[in-house]
Each structure stands twice: as structure tokens, then as C-alpha cells.
Design an enzyme around this catalytic site. Sequence first.
Site, PDB file in Angstrom:
ATOM      1  N   GLY A   1      56.324  29.318  91.731  1.00  0.00           N
ATOM      2  CA  GLY A   1      55.101  28.346  91.265  1.00  0.00           C
ATOM      3  C   GLY A   1      55.517  27.931  89.801  1.00  0.00           C
ATOM      4  O   GLY A   1      56.039  27.368  89.758  1.00  0.00           O
TER       5      GLY A   1
ATOM      6  N   CYS B   1      56.184  28.168  86.937  1.00  0.00           N
ATOM      7  CA  CYS B   1      57.150  28.415  86.153  1.00  0.00           C
ATOM      8  C   CYS B   1      58.818  27.876  86.369  1.00  0.00           C
ATOM      9  O   CYS B   1      59.005  26.870  86.147  1.00  0.00           O
ATOM     10  CB  CYS B   1      57.262  30.550  86.395  1.00  0.00           C
ATOM     11  SG  CYS B   1      59.143  30.091  84.707  1.00  0.00           S
TER      12      CYS B   1
ATOM     13  N   LYS C   1      62.470  23.576  79.727  1.00  0.00           N
ATOM     14  CA  LYS C   1      64.031  24.360  78.948  1.00  0.00           C
ATOM     15  C   LYS C   1      65.192  23.438  79.327  1.00  0.00           C
ATOM     16  O   LYS C   1      66.408  22.894  78.907  1.00  0.00           O
ATOM     17  CB  LYS C   1      64.549  25.671  79.625  1.00  0.00           C
ATOM     18  CG  LYS C   1      63.197  27.272  78.617  1.00  0.00           C
ATOM     19  CD  LYS C   1      61.798  25.937  78.091  1.00  0.00           C
ATOM     20  CE  LYS C   1      60.891  27.241  78.150  1.00  0.00           C
ATOM     21  NZ  LYS C   1      59.378  26.629  78.588  1.00  0.00           N
TER      22      LYS C   1
ATOM     23  N   ASP D   1      48.687  34.285  85.278  1.00  0.00           N
ATOM     24  CA  ASP D   1      47.894  33.723  84.251  1.00  0.00           C
ATOM     25  C   ASP D   1      46.071  33.913  84.999  1.00  0.00           C
ATOM     26  O   ASP D   1      44.952  32.931  84.049  1.00  0.00           O
ATOM     27  CB  ASP D   1      48.190  32.100  85.085  1.00  0.00           C
ATOM     28  CG  ASP D   1      49.431  31.682  84.056  1.00  0.00           C
ATOM     29  OD1 ASP D   1      50.114  32.569  83.222  1.00  0.00           O
ATOM     30  OD2 ASP D   1      49.686  30.725  83.800  1.00  0.00           O
TER      31      ASP D   1
ATOM     32  N   HIS E   1      80.164  40.937  63.757  1.00  0.00           N
ATOM     33  CA  HIS E   1      80.252  39.842  63.727  1.00  0.00           C
ATOM     34  C   HIS E   1      81.371  39.076  63.792  1.00  0.00           C
ATOM     35  O   HIS E   1      82.295  39.187  64.383  1.00  0.00           O
ATOM     36  CB  HIS E   1      80.750  40.181  61.463  1.00  0.00           C
ATOM     37  CG  HIS E   1      80.849  39.163  60.612  1.00  0.00           C
ATOM     38  ND1 HIS E   1      79.975  39.147  59.825  1.00  0.00           N
ATOM     39  CD2 HIS E   1      82.012  38.399  60.439  1.00  0.00           C
ATOM     40  CE1 HIS E   1      80.471  38.024  58.933  1.00  0.00           C
ATOM     41  NE2 HIS E   1      81.773  37.970  59.397  1.00  0.00           N
TER      42      HIS E   1
END
Length: 468
Positions: free
Chosen positions: A44, A46, A55, A312, A445
Site C-alpha cells: 500500500g 506506506c 524517509k 486510512d 551514557h
Amino acid sequence: MANDASTVFDLVILGGGSGGYAAALRGAQLGLNVALIEKDKVGGTCLHKGCIPTKALLHAGEIADQARESEQFGVKATFEGIDVPAVLKYKDDVISGLYKGLQGLIASRKVTYIEGEGRLSSPTSVDVNGQRVQDGQRVQGRHVLLATGSVPKSLPGLEIDGNRIISSDHALVLDRVPQSAIILGGGVIGVEFASAWKSFGSDVTIIEGMKHLVPVEDENSSKLLERAFRKRGIKFNLGTFFQKAEYTQNGVKVTLADGKEFEAEVLLVAVGRGPVSQGLGYEEQGVAMDRGYVLVDEYMRTNVPTISAVGDLVPTLQLAHVGFAEGILVAERLAGLKAVPIDYDGVPRVTYCHPEVASVGITEAKAKEIYGADKVVALKYNLAGNGRSKILKTAGEIKLVQVKDGAVVGVHMVGDRMGEQVGEAQLIYNWEALPAEVAQLIHAHPTQNEALGEAHLALAGKPLHAHD
């Protein structure tokens, strides 16, 4: 493959986009006999004309920006320009690989795939005309799922001609980088194309009738994006609606309601997507509709007991991952499993421009509306305090919205790669986490993910790398 005309499937799905194929794969997994009808390509919007190709273009744009700006990292590189055919090949290769994988999945789950145009012919059947099935084949099912998706829409009096006035479909196959572009619409589609085209070297102006870019996001996120776009040289005009567009000698002229005029080589119409429902037999079979959308309850059931609808086509968030979830919900409900309605506020939302905008939960304004202004606490954590963001030279913020002495009900993030942080944000919202509970978790970190932890430390009253 075609099926025996006498076969009655457990589930007949009209449309092979995100919602349709997710229902097919999950239904088959649960032992349902499933037929999937698609007139174009499974995957579809996307996969072929939306999330994936845009993207890919945005990533190519990011590489271009990195080449231009490499000296700020002590790397000498030269940027020689955009090879549009090569960019399109890269995009198409990404799509092609995913498409092959999806076709393999459909085949391996033994879903009966029927290529052709389908039309609802009764509450339990779809008529198909196509190349690989006999003309007039009727596909019967105990249940029918409508998943016919959406197409780019326009405004009254504005005709998308594919030449100088284009939709996102045209923009994805454009054989050149437009020297200048006006983008009508500052929502997700508009700002993503603005970002990619700017990176490719285009002169871009966004026209948005609402007060802010990405108007459904928290106002703080919109303002941060606007600041970042100004810095990048992306122009925008907010708060005035479009009036008309006309051809000039070399391009297009757009006039706004206040008489202001803009000219560019192309006009990209990015005012949203409308449902594909006309002429497909829905009304004739008594399916309740509103403005072209099929109406459903929280279990995706229409008013006709044997018909459901997803994606959709229904008035929920137009996101591929929402389609997946809705399709899975229908398959599980039909297979007799306990279906859980979707909390649409709990769905992660990402706009992949540079910088990225990511969010989950509700905005501060919405929280105040629901809980009262005195019951809402908002905290902003600036990415300037995050080591990894500093290394990447990205700016932005993480904003948390909390019900006083209660759970975090909104996480709103702006900055490069923030889309990758929305997974944890989703857990925080959906598991109704308290700031103190998230503050106890140790974040690696230096990562950008650590910024989420730092924001919750600050909200819990014990900030580390943030001012009291």
C-alpha cells in the site's frame, strides 16, 4: 492465485496496505482461511508511496547536509550535488527489498492473494475484476474487512495536474530537484518534503493556514521546529489560507486570502490524504459513512455485522503502525481472542524532518482542558545538556506533561533522531509511569536516550545535568 469459486473464506480483505496485510498475516497465523484482494501492490501507500520512500529521500538529504557541513567536525569533504536518478534508484531498491520480503510472508502464511479491483457486492462478498482472476469472480467470506486506504487530496478549485502542481505521489518520482518550491500544507507530509528538498538545494516556502507548522503537535514542538527551519533557510507563511494557484511563464503563482503572492517552479499540494471509498459499493450495502470515511466502533466494526474497516479508510490517525494495530485487532477478534481497543493517544507519532519531531500522549493544552490548568505540570529538558546531542550538533528539547502528583501523560520531543527515542516514551505513557519510577531507571551514557531519563529526574525533583 485464484481460488475455487465455491470457497467461502473466513475473512475476505479488500485492500493490501498496512491494515489489510497485517489482518491477513495475523488471521492466517491464527488459523483463519484468508483472501487478500489488492489492485496494485501489496504494501500500500506506506511501502510504495509514503513512509518508506519519503524517509529514504530524507536520509539522502541528511547525507548531503553532512557532506556540506563536514568541516565543523574536522572532516574535509566536498559536496558535488545531487544525482537524482541515483537517489531514486536507492529509494526504489529499499522499497523493492521490503516488497519482496512482504510477498514472501504472504505466500508463507498461505494467504490467498487475488490481484484485481474489488468491489463490495454484498455484506459477505467482494466482486473482483483483474488480470489474474476470471472476469466477474465473486469472493465469498464469512466476514469482510474494508482496507482501501487513502490518496492525496486537494482543495476546492485546485487541480493537481502532475506537471507544475503536484501531489506527494508525483514528488516521489520527480526526475529533478526543483529550483524553488511552494508547499501547501505544513503538516507531516509538507514539512518532510520541505526538509528533504532544502537538503537537496531547493528554495522552499511552506504555506500553512493554521497558526503553526505541525499544528497537531504540542505548541512548544511547533515553535522549536519553526526556529530550526528559519535557521535552515526554509521559509514559511502561517495563519493565512490559500486562495488560488495559477501558471506563470516559468512556474506557479500562489495567492493567499490576504492577497499575498508567492511564486516558484512547482507547487506541492500537501493538505492531507482522503479515504478511497467512492464507487466501491460501501453505501449500497448499508455501511455507515461520513465525508467518505467508513465509521467504526472501538473494535473496528461497522454498523453491518459482517463488515469491519481499518487504516486510512476510517477516521483514526493516518499512520501505518495504526493500520497494523487495527488489522491485528480485527484478525484476533474474528479468531475469538480477547481484543483490546486501541488508545490512540498512546500511539507514537514521528515527523522525520530535520530536526525530527516525536511525541506520544497528549499536549499540554489538551491536558489542561481535561484535568484543569492547576493540575498540570510541564517540564522542558534542553538537549544542550545532553552529551550525545552535543556531539551530533543537534538542538531541541524534551517536554514532559504530567498530571500533578500523577502519571506522565505527554512526551514531546524535538531534535535529530528523536524518533528513535519514542519507543521508551510510549512505554512511559502507556504504562502510566510516575516520574520517580522512570527516574530510577538507569539510562546509558552518553546516549540521546539518556535525555528522557534526565527529564524525568528533573520532574521527580532530583535533576542531575539540568538546573534546579
